[in-house]
Design a protein around this motif. Structure first.
Motif, mmCIF file in Angstrom:
data_model
loop_
_atom_site.group_PDB
_atom_site.id
_atom_site.type_symbol
_atom_site.label_atom_id
_atom_site.label_comp_id
_atom_site.label_asym_id
_atom_site.label_seq_id
_atom_site.Cartn_x
_atom_site.Cartn_y
_atom_site.Cartn_z
ATOM 1 N N GLU A 165 -3.626 15.659 -15.036
ATOM 2 C CA GLU A 165 -4.557 16.364 -14.180
ATOM 3 C C GLU A 165 -3.879 17.978 -14.341
ATOM 4 O OE1 GLU A 165 -7.069 15.765 -12.305
ATOM 5 O OE2 GLU A 165 -7.266 13.855 -13.157
ATOM 6 N N LEU A 166 -2.595 18.033 -14.756
ATOM 7 C CA LEU A 166 -2.203 19.313 -14.956
ATOM 8 C C LEU A 166 -2.491 20.105 -16.245
ATOM 9 C CD1 LEU A 166 1.391 18.606 -13.307
ATOM 10 C CD2 LEU A 166 -0.820 19.228 -12.196
ATOM 11 N N ARG A 167 -3.331 19.683 -16.994
ATOM 12 C CA ARG A 167 -3.959 20.394 -18.060
ATOM 13 C C ARG A 167 -4.618 21.919 -17.768
ATOM 14 N NH1 ARG A 167 -7.463 16.410 -21.141
ATOM 15 N NH2 ARG A 167 -8.027 15.867 -18.819
ATOM 16 N N SER A 168 -5.101 21.584 -16.584
ATOM 17 C CA SER A 168 -5.852 22.988 -15.745
ATOM 18 C C SER A 168 -4.777 23.632 -15.290
ATOM 19 C CB SER A 168 -6.822 22.535 -14.774
ATOM 20 O OG SER A 168 -7.161 23.640 -14.324
ATOM 21 N N PRO A 169 -4.441 25.107 -15.715
ATOM 22 C CA PRO A 169 -3.295 25.956 -15.246
ATOM 23 C C PRO A 169 -3.427 26.051 -13.584
ATOM 24 C CG PRO A 169 -4.179 26.885 -17.541
ATOM 25 C CD PRO A 169 -5.175 25.703 -16.888
ATOM 26 N N ARG A 170 -4.520 26.259 -13.246
ATOM 27 C CA ARG A 170 -4.913 26.386 -11.659
ATOM 28 C C ARG A 170 -4.615 25.214 -10.995
ATOM 29 N NH1 ARG A 170 -9.959 29.452 -9.868
ATOM 30 N NH2 ARG A 170 -8.898 29.844 -7.967
ATOM 31 N N GLU A 190 7.066 11.929 -17.723
ATOM 32 C CA GLU A 190 5.889 11.913 -16.768
ATOM 33 C C GLU A 190 5.185 13.152 -16.701
ATOM 34 O OE1 GLU A 190 2.858 10.344 -14.606
ATOM 35 O OE2 GLU A 190 4.296 9.265 -15.639
ATOM 36 N N LEU A 191 6.309 14.273 -16.495
ATOM 37 C CA LEU A 191 5.708 15.810 -16.490
ATOM 38 C C LEU A 191 5.036 16.116 -17.742
ATOM 39 C CD1 LEU A 191 5.798 18.574 -15.007
ATOM 40 C CD2 LEU A 191 8.146 18.918 -16.290
ATOM 41 N N LYS A 192 5.440 15.778 -18.960
ATOM 42 C CA LYS A 192 4.702 16.073 -20.229
ATOM 43 C C LYS A 192 3.426 15.492 -20.215
ATOM 44 C CE LYS A 192 4.972 17.720 -24.722
ATOM 45 N NZ LYS A 192 6.136 17.074 -25.467
ATOM 46 N N ARG A 193 3.460 14.114 -20.115
ATOM 47 C CA ARG A 193 2.031 13.522 -19.970
ATOM 48 C C ARG A 193 0.903 14.259 -19.012
ATOM 49 N NH1 ARG A 193 -1.167 10.207 -17.391
ATOM 50 N NH2 ARG A 193 0.275 10.007 -15.544
ATOM 51 N N GLU A 194 1.436 14.581 -17.465
ATOM 52 C CA GLU A 194 0.657 15.304 -16.835
ATOM 53 C C GLU A 194 0.216 16.686 -17.440
ATOM 54 O OE1 GLU A 194 -0.847 14.279 -14.083
ATOM 55 O OE2 GLU A 194 -0.024 12.491 -14.351
ATOM 56 N N LEU A 195 1.051 17.343 -18.105
ATOM 57 C CA LEU A 195 0.742 18.724 -18.623
ATOM 58 C C LEU A 195 -0.160 18.630 -19.746
ATOM 59 C CD1 LEU A 195 4.301 20.276 -18.237
ATOM 60 C CD2 LEU A 195 2.257 21.144 -17.045
ATOM 61 N N VAL A 196 -0.051 17.554 -20.701
ATOM 62 C CA VAL A 196 -0.699 17.611 -21.989
ATOM 63 C C VAL A 196 -1.966 16.726 -21.578
ATOM 64 C CG1 VAL A 196 -0.518 16.825 -24.274
ATOM 65 C CG2 VAL A 196 1.391 17.973 -23.311
ATOM 66 N N PHE A 220 -1.114 15.467 -6.277
ATOM 67 C CA PHE A 220 -0.409 16.812 -6.199
ATOM 68 C C PHE A 220 1.005 16.179 -5.773
ATOM 69 C CE2 PHE A 220 1.240 19.236 -2.220
ATOM 70 C CZ PHE A 220 1.342 20.162 -3.074
ATOM 71 N N MET A 221 1.375 15.049 -4.822
ATOM 72 C CA MET A 221 2.656 14.812 -4.590
ATOM 73 C C MET A 221 3.638 14.172 -5.713
ATOM 74 S SD MET A 221 2.887 15.804 -1.268
ATOM 75 C CE MET A 221 4.651 14.979 -1.324
ATOM 76 N N LEU A 222 3.062 13.636 -6.550
ATOM 77 C CA LEU A 222 3.756 13.181 -7.678
ATOM 78 C C LEU A 222 4.268 14.257 -8.484
ATOM 79 C CD1 LEU A 222 4.753 11.003 -9.820
ATOM 80 C CD2 LEU A 222 2.271 10.787 -10.642
ATOM 81 N N SER A 223 3.105 15.159 -8.870
ATOM 82 C CA SER A 223 3.460 16.295 -9.872
ATOM 83 C C SER A 223 4.246 17.254 -8.935
ATOM 84 C CB SER A 223 2.003 17.373 -9.937
ATOM 85 O OG SER A 223 1.040 16.378 -10.424
ATOM 86 N N LEU A 224 4.376 17.429 -7.614
ATOM 87 C CA LEU A 224 5.240 18.060 -6.949
ATOM 88 C C LEU A 224 6.682 17.653 -7.113
ATOM 89 C CD1 LEU A 224 5.209 19.873 -3.700
ATOM 90 C CD2 LEU A 224 6.823 18.403 -3.918
ATOM 91 N N ALA A 225 6.660 16.383 -6.946
ATOM 92 C CA ALA A 225 8.225 15.476 -7.206
ATOM 93 C C ALA A 225 8.654 15.648 -8.492
ATOM 94 C CB ALA A 225 7.816 13.929 -6.634
#
Length: 447
Positions: free
Chosen positions: A108-113, A99-105, A175-180
């Motif tokens: 929503e987490l593709r944007s560094p900020r 899930e982290l890899k999917r979000e990063l690539v 935000f909460m999913l990414s944080l968790a």
């Protein structure tokens, strides 16, 4: 004389079957985010009831049953609880890493900020609670349990957010999913570094070579999951023998899983057009051209999803409805006692989760925004972030996982009681605050 009928609507659908009427409702049930948290909650309540009933000795002894293989004088076995915590939980962390890899690539987490806000909040949500806990337990029997208060339980938090429905914006869920996810990864790194015993460099090196082999297989276009499963099992055994907690294997393999699909849309449609181009008719079941085309189409459709997406969809029901409830049954059993409410370990866990967790998330998030490292969506006001930060004090799964590694005996029971109390307080406080914030009345906060 046989006359071919034109393909009507019935011929463009899969054949109907009795169980089809149940398939779609069940599939929708699996997609409900709150369902996994509900299954986990039911298993937790069952564990608490059984561990405080006349069947408590049988129930608690069940998880200490030794299971394994023996070859002469060699024996590879561990308790049923350890198999769940060490082997099945590896799949849980594998899915978290996917899930982290999917979000990063892809997400929503593709944007560094945008990613920086969740990462900063997760770092604060790990460090500050640990400081609060150590401040209350330094030099005491529960000191080694500082890692208990570091992680957020993804299933319960997302379940609470799902129950709130449209009251909260999608940006808070992201935000909460990414944080968790980030602090779950951080927690398992803490387990690997802080709660592992002994160290065998040779076995760890073998595990590292296995990861290199997995990466080489992916770069070489290896698509069959069986090969990855066999190599991954070997890596797990090597890491386990090295003295480092083997669940770290799930994180490493998840992050190495390709997030890009092999077959793009243009190629997929081209292959499917070849299937449509074949004339209808009975050609038998031999080695024919149209059969090869259908096999090619099957592979193309499967590979039009990335391995990260495909494995995530396949594993989610098993993790949410089998592995996590089993984990709760094996680890949530504790004898409830009113006298334990005043125990210092119970208090330290509750303070760490209920006070330290939201304080750390809000402080580090605010610093990240003020320094320009992170971007906060306009609709994600600080009041919403505060409600989410309070919900992050639900640390059930990883808290019990680390507690079983760090503590034992009555101290462990006190820590478990603290985890349960923190869950109730954090869920009630966070849900109440978020429930009072409706979408229609929300205004962007300054800052």
């Amino acid at each position: 004389m046989n006359r071919k009928r034109p393909a009507g609507e019935a011929n463009t659908q899969l054949p109907a079957a009795f169980f089809d009427r149940w398939r779609q409702p069940f599939a929708r049930f699996l997609r409900i985010e709150a369902a996994g948290g509900g299954a986990l909650l039911l298993a937790t309540l069952l564990a608490l009831v059984l561990s405080n009933s006349p069947w408590a000795p049988w129930f608690l002894d069940l998880w200490e049953t030794r299971v394994g293989l023996g070859f002469g004088s060699l024996e590879f076995s561990r308790s049923l609880r350890d198999w769940i915590n060490d082997a099945l939980m590896t799949l849980f962390f594998f899915m978290v890493a996917l899930e982290l890899k999917r979000e990063l690539v892809l997400g929503e987490l593709r944007s560094p900020r945008m990613a920086a806000l969740s990462i900063a909040g997760a770092l604060g949500g790990m460090l500050v609670p640990a400081v609060f806990y150590l401040a209350l337990q330094f030099g005491q029997p529960g000191q080694s349990g500082w890692g208990i208060v570091m992680a957020t339980d993804t299933a319960f938090v997302i379940g609470c957010l799902a129950l709130l429905g449209p009251r909260i914006p999608q940006s808070l869920r992201i935000f909460m999913l990414s944080l968790a996810i980030v602090d779950d990864i951080g927690a398992i790194l803490v387990v690997a570094i802080g709660y592992s015993h002994g160290f065998d460099g040779i076995m760890l090196a073998l595990g590292g070579l296995g990861l290199v082999l997995v990466r080489a297989m992916a770069l070489g276009g290896m698509r069959h999951l069986l090969g990855y499963f066999l190599i991954g099992s070997g890596i797990w055994l090597a890491v386990d023998a090295s003295g480092i907690h083997p669940t770290i294997t799930g994180v490493a393999l998840g992050l190495l899983t390709p997030a890009r699909r092999w077959v793009g849309d243009e190629r997929l449609y081209g292959i499917l057009s070849r299937v449509i181009a074949h004339p209808a008719g009975d050609h038998g079941s031999g080695d024919t051209k149209d059969r090869h085309t259908l096999q090619l189409a099957e592979v193309a459709v499967r590979e039009s999803l990335s391995p990260v997406e495909r494995l995530g969809m396949a594993l989610h029901p098993w993790v949410g409805f089998v592995i996590m409830p089993l984990f709760a049954l094996a680890n949530a059993g504790v004898s409830l006692s009113l006298t334990a409410l005043g125990d210092s370990v119970t208090l330290a866990v509750v303070v760490g989760f209920v006070c330290g967790k939201p304080a750390g998330i809000l402080l580090f998030s605010w610093l990240a925004v003020r320094t320009g490292l992170a971007l906060r969506p306009p609709e994600l006001g600080w009041r919403l972030l505060t409600g989410g930060a309070l919900l992050a004090g639900i640390g059930f799964t990883m808290a019990l996982f680390i507690a079983n590694l760090a503590l034992s005996g009555s101290v462990l029971d006190s820590a478990k009681l603290g985890v349960f109390l923190a869950l109730l307080v954090a869920a009630l406080a966070g849900s109440t605050l978020l429930m009072g914030t409706s979408v229609g009345q929300r205004r962007p906060d300054a800052g």
